[in-house]
Design an enzyme around this catalytic site. Structure first.
Site, mmCIF file in Angstrom:
data_model
loop_
_atom_site.group_PDB
_atom_site.id
_atom_site.type_symbol
_atom_site.label_atom_id
_atom_site.label_comp_id
_atom_site.label_asym_id
_atom_site.label_seq_id
_atom_site.Cartn_x
_atom_site.Cartn_y
_atom_site.Cartn_z
ATOM 1 N N SER A 89 7.430 9.608 -6.703
ATOM 2 C CA SER A 89 8.308 8.998 -7.718
ATOM 3 C C SER A 89 7.747 9.164 -9.127
ATOM 4 O O SER A 89 8.465 9.592 -10.039
ATOM 5 C CB SER A 89 8.557 7.521 -7.407
ATOM 6 O OG SER A 89 7.343 6.845 -7.179
ATOM 7 N N HIS A 134 8.106 7.955 1.502
ATOM 8 C CA HIS A 134 7.642 7.289 0.268
ATOM 9 C C HIS A 134 8.169 5.850 0.269
ATOM 10 O O HIS A 134 7.978 5.125 1.239
ATOM 11 C CB HIS A 134 8.123 8.142 -0.920
ATOM 12 C CG HIS A 134 7.515 7.799 -2.249
ATOM 13 N ND1 HIS A 134 6.354 7.082 -2.407
ATOM 14 C CD2 HIS A 134 7.919 8.097 -3.531
ATOM 15 C CE1 HIS A 134 6.073 6.952 -3.695
ATOM 16 N NE2 HIS A 134 7.016 7.545 -4.406
ATOM 17 N N HIS A 182 -1.654 7.500 4.334
ATOM 18 C CA HIS A 182 -1.491 7.719 2.895
ATOM 19 C C HIS A 182 -2.027 9.099 2.530
ATOM 20 O O HIS A 182 -2.962 9.595 3.149
ATOM 21 C CB HIS A 182 -2.237 6.653 2.082
ATOM 22 C CG HIS A 182 -1.711 6.521 0.688
ATOM 23 N ND1 HIS A 182 -2.174 7.295 -0.350
ATOM 24 C CD2 HIS A 182 -0.731 5.736 0.172
ATOM 25 C CE1 HIS A 182 -1.510 6.979 -1.448
ATOM 26 N NE2 HIS A 182 -0.625 6.042 -1.157
ATOM 27 N N ARG A 185 -3.005 -3.134 -2.154
ATOM 28 C CA ARG A 185 -1.699 -3.784 -2.357
ATOM 29 C C ARG A 185 -1.272 -4.452 -1.059
ATOM 30 O O ARG A 185 -0.604 -5.485 -1.062
ATOM 31 C CB ARG A 185 -0.657 -2.757 -2.816
ATOM 32 C CG ARG A 185 -0.991 -2.086 -4.138
ATOM 33 C CD ARG A 185 -0.058 -0.937 -4.429
ATOM 34 N NE ARG A 185 -0.152 0.123 -3.430
ATOM 35 C CZ ARG A 185 0.594 1.224 -3.427
ATOM 36 N NH1 ARG A 185 1.487 1.423 -4.381
ATOM 37 N NH2 ARG A 185 0.444 2.131 -2.484
ATOM 38 N N ASP A 219 3.663 -0.659 2.078
ATOM 39 C CA ASP A 219 4.977 -0.902 2.691
ATOM 40 C C ASP A 219 4.900 -1.639 4.025
ATOM 41 O O ASP A 219 5.907 -2.158 4.498
ATOM 42 C CB ASP A 219 5.710 0.431 2.879
ATOM 43 C CG ASP A 219 5.958 1.122 1.559
ATOM 44 O OD1 ASP A 219 6.369 0.442 0.610
ATOM 45 O OD2 ASP A 219 5.713 2.337 1.461
#
Ligand code: NMX
Ligand code: MLT
Length: 436
Positions: free
Chosen positions: A241, A271, A318, A327, A373
């Site tokens: 992105s 993604h 990843h 995160r 995610d």
């Protein structure tokens, strides 16, 4: 000129000689070598982009302007009565690398406030879209439809805009767009899932709280929104992105074209869409098992079945990280504090234990650990946002903060059109010494 813009102008001007000197005096210094594996393999690890807004270390994870996530959460001024910093202050920090004062935050809040009216035609376009349009398509379309508002295009076409000033109307476009994103996102949610019952924006509220208000979700969802937007804002420049946003902007396409394109890259299941995929996947498990926490054995079998069917395990792996995503850890901490007994959180907790050894044993994934995610949808679900097709829109609102900040700096430092070189398979065979 606002104090933030004046500060940014000074910073950009002070920074320029560093970039200019590197190009002029050290342009031939090598920073990397490229092998055939990388050329065919998605340019993995090739150092070919510059950003000072965030840096991703494979083992430590992301640093925003030099600060880790816990440091950001600790050092940036928090919203009174909340646990999370102001999104407005975080945006100031991304742009300037300075911890904002209360006055700085007030100024960004006012800037957002005076720019947040969404043109009526955007709502009309969204209402006219087919009912089964994905929320990401709606979000991207809404952004693109506002391209006619671009200050950069107006100034560029006037013929008097100098290259050194490109960042200035880009800054205006950035603020104009960011200010409208919460309302556009909430509008999409309300027309798609809540029978079109719109909740008007409240000018007294900050970015996170106003979003929560327009979504119709009570406290502490305002803090969840702030946390979510901050955590997803930036992940250096090479992710799909951010890279797409930068690439499109490098053609001097304006912020609307660039951020809409950024959104389209984010919408892929490898993604940002992985956050929706995680929830969809966990629901399959829920349907199978009902209201019980699976045993370790049951969870392993579920994971193995997914792999056997040829799918990836969403939320794990990843391209750069080689440890658990900080995160993920930040959201896990939030869950341990606010929803430790939630069934879906228990699933995710068990997956954290079960998946890495399976992926390690399978021997394919270079990183068996969970990414951002894996954890994010569970929090949304818990606070009542159960329409998981919408989750990537939340990612996109957050990511826009980082990508807009990057594009302003790209223009400030005069980064050129991005144009890597391609080769043919035959050329690679020749380089490899393969005889025909
Ligand atoms: N489950 C199963 N297989 C995996 C996984 C996973 N979670 N992660 C990597 N692999 C496989 C990958 O498909 C590839 O297989 P093959 O050789 O058959 O093509 C092999 O392991 C090597 O891949 P890597 O080099 O480890 O990973 P790569 O850098 O190519 O891709 C991802 C990174 C993130 C796309 C990959 O790990 C993945 O598909 N994860 C699941 C989807 C996901 O969670 N995406 C979100 C990433 C974070 N974000 O928000 O963007
Ligand atoms: C991101 O936040 O962009 C993802 O973790 C993907 C990446 O960094 O490649």
């Amino acid at each position: 000129m606002s104090e933030l813009k004046e500060k940014l102008r000074k910073k950009i001007e002070e920074w320029r000689p560093r970039t200019a000197r590197l190009i002029k005096e050290f342009g031939n210094v090598k920073v990397d070598e490229v092998d055939i594996g990388q050329v065919i393999g998605g340019a993995r690890d090739i150092k070919s982009l510059v950003t000072d807004i965030s840096y991703l270390d494979p083992f430590e994870g992301i640093r925003f302007r030099g600060l880790t996530i816990p440091e950001v959460m600790e050092k940036l001024p928090k919203v009174p009565g909340g646990e999370m910093p102001f999104v407005e202050g975080f945006y100031f920090f991304l742009l300037t690398s300075e911890i904002p004062t209360q006055d700085d935050i007030k100024e960004v809040t006012m800037e957002f406030s005076r720019r947040k009216i969404v043109p009526t035609y955007v709502f009309d376009i969204l209402k006219a879209m087919p009912h089964d349009s994905h929320p990401m398509v709606m979000f991207s379309t809404a952004i693109l439809s506002m391209q006619r508002e671009s200050v950069f295009v107006r100034d560029y076409n006037s013929g008097i805009l100098k290259k050194n000033d490109y960042w200035n109307p880009t800054y205006e476009d950035g603020l104009n767009l960011l200010a409208k994103l919460p309302e556009i996102a909430a509008f999409i949610y309300r027309i798609k899932y809540k029978g079109g019952k719109i909740i008007e924006s409240d000018p007294k509220l900050d970015f996170g709280a106003n979003f929560a208000h327009m979504m119709g979700i009570p406290k502490p969802y305002d803090d969840v929104a702030r946390m979510y937007f901050i955590l997803h804002s930036d992940h250096e420049s090479g992710n799909v992105s951010a890279h797409t946003g930068h690439l499109v902007a490098s053609a001097l396409s304006d912020i609307y074209y660039s951020i809409s394109a950024m959104t389209n890259g984010l919408a892929g299941p490898l993604h940002g869409l992985a956050n929706q995929e995680v929830l969809r996947w966990l629901h399959e498990l829920h349907i199978k098992l009902g209201e019980k926490v699976p045993t370790e054995e049951e969870m392993k079998n579920f994971v193995l079945e997914t792999l056997k069917s040829g799918q990836v395990i969403p939320g794990f792996g990843h391209a750069v990280l080689r440890k658990t995503d900080p995160r993920y850890m930040a959201q896990r901490e939030f869950c341990l504090k606010h929803l430790p007994n939630d069934l879906l959180f228990k699933y995710v907790d068990l997956l954290f234990k079960v998946v890495p050894p399976i992926l390690l044993e399978q021997g394919k994934a270079k990183n068996p650990w969970p990414n951002v995610d894996a954890q994010s949808g569970v929090i949304q679900w818990y606070y009542g946002l159960k329409e998981y097709d919408f989750y990537t829109v939340l990612f996109a609102v957050g990511r826009s903060l980082g990508v807009v900040a990057n594009i302003i700096w790209d223009r400030g430092l005069g980064y050129p059109l991005e144009r890597p070189k391609s080769v043919t398979t035959e050329m690679l065979e020749e380089a490899a010494g393969i005889k025909k």
